[in-house]
Design a protein around this motif. Structure first.
Motif, PDB file in Angstrom:
ATOM      1  N   PRO A   5       0.828  -1.201   0.000  1.00  0.00           N
ATOM      2  CA  PRO A   5       0.000   0.000   0.000  1.00  0.00           C
ATOM      3  C   PRO A   5       0.860   1.248   0.000  1.00  0.00           C
ATOM      4  N   TYR A   7       0.811   5.688   0.413  1.00  0.00           N
ATOM      5  CA  TYR A   7       0.056   6.773   1.021  1.00  0.00           C
ATOM      6  C   TYR A   7       0.221   8.077   0.239  1.00  0.00           C
ATOM      7  N   GLU A  22       1.762   6.255   9.976  1.00  0.00           N
ATOM      8  CA  GLU A  22       0.745   5.340   9.450  1.00  0.00           C
ATOM      9  C   GLU A  22       1.387   4.210   8.656  1.00  0.00           C
ATOM     10  N   ALA A  23       2.401   4.547   7.874  1.00  0.00           N
ATOM     11  CA  ALA A  23       3.102   3.525   7.098  1.00  0.00           C
ATOM     12  C   ALA A  23       3.827   2.550   8.027  1.00  0.00           C
ATOM     13  N   ASP A  26       1.430   0.122   9.443  1.00  0.00           N
ATOM     14  CA  ASP A  26       1.076  -0.904   8.463  1.00  0.00           C
ATOM     15  C   ASP A  26       2.194  -1.940   8.350  1.00  0.00           C
ATOM     16  N   ARG A  29       1.892  -4.108  11.370  1.00  0.00           N
ATOM     17  CA  ARG A  29       0.725  -4.985  11.265  1.00  0.00           C
ATOM     18  C   ARG A  29       1.079  -6.250  10.483  1.00  0.00           C
ATOM     19  N   ARG A  30       1.908  -6.094   9.459  1.00  0.00           N
ATOM     20  CA  ARG A  30       2.235  -7.231   8.602  1.00  0.00           C
ATOM     21  C   ARG A  30       3.474  -7.999   9.045  1.00  0.00           C
ATOM     22  N   GLN A  44       6.906   3.328   1.354  1.00  0.00           N
ATOM     23  CA  GLN A  44       5.446   3.219   1.273  1.00  0.00           C
ATOM     24  C   GLN A  44       4.786   4.576   1.057  1.00  0.00           C
ATOM     25  N   ARG A 125      -4.417  -9.773  15.617  1.00  0.00           N
ATOM     26  CA  ARG A 125      -3.498  -8.775  15.066  1.00  0.00           C
ATOM     27  C   ARG A 125      -2.124  -8.929  15.728  1.00  0.00           C
TER      28      ARG A 125
END
Length: 201
Positions: A5, A7, A22-23, A26, A29-30, A44, A125
């Motif tokens: 993704p 931004y 925010e990046a 993410d 998260r992964r 990103q 998560r």
């Protein structure tokens, strides 16, 4: 391999720090905390690493910002679980937060909701949970302790160490549950035993 993704569409001059955070979230998260790098976040967002380093001189600064956001997500998940049992009711109101339940049963339900929300977040998560725990677990411990404190008072659980016993049990179950697709019946049994012990203390 799914496309990463980006931004670029939401980034405007002046909010690069927010976009990088925010990046980073993410990336966490992964892949957890170690997936968070300044260069990766810059890629990103679609800016040069040099531009990113103006906002986050070291990767630890970026991971700290991502940790704050992960803690916010964990907090929201726990609060959502509490709302399921009506724990957002006024503690001073005459009605029990759990309709028709006696105070001890209501308090146990609230504590169980916090525990279930915490464990479900870790299971669903894992990357964000690892980010929330990155460096030290004191922040996640404080977050959970603050949410169970009123209920522990209702349970007359004033003995030193009961809060820690509860949190350490829940945290251990959360860590053990990472990667599991389905809830673990043995984890439920452990929680039941711990809550029964606290309620009877």
């Amino acid at each position: 391999m799914p496309e990463m993704p980006t931004y670029r569409s939401t980034y405007h001059h002046g909010n690069l720090r927010v976009a990088l955070t925010e990046a980073a979230l993410d990336l966490a998260r992964r892949g957890g905390p170690h997936a968070v790098t300044v260069r990766g976040a810059a890629r990103q967002v679609g800016v040069t690493p040099t531009a990113a380093y103006r906002h986050f001189a070291e990767v630890d600064e970026l991971r700290s910002a991502a940790k704050d956001r992960a803690l916010m997500s964990l907090s929201e998940a726990i609060d959502g679980a509490l709302r399921q049992v009506g724990a957002d009711a006024d503690p001073g109101a005459n009605a029990d937060p759990v309709s028709g339940a006696d105070p001890v049963t209501a308090a146990v339900a609230r504590v169980r909701a916090v525990a279930d929300g915490y464990i479900a977040f870790a299971r669903g998560r894992p990357g964000l949970f690892a980010m929330a725990c990155h460096g030290t677990v004191e922040a996640v411990k404080a977050l959970m302790t603050a949410r169970v404190a009123p209920s522990m008072e209702d349970l007359s659980a004033s003995h030193p160490g009961l809060d820690f016993a509860l949190w350490s049990s829940v945290h251990c179950l959360a860590v053990l549950g990472i990667g599991q697709d389905q809830p673990d019946a043995s984890a439920d049994a452990v929680l039941d035993a711990v809550l029964a012990w606290i309620a009877g203390s």
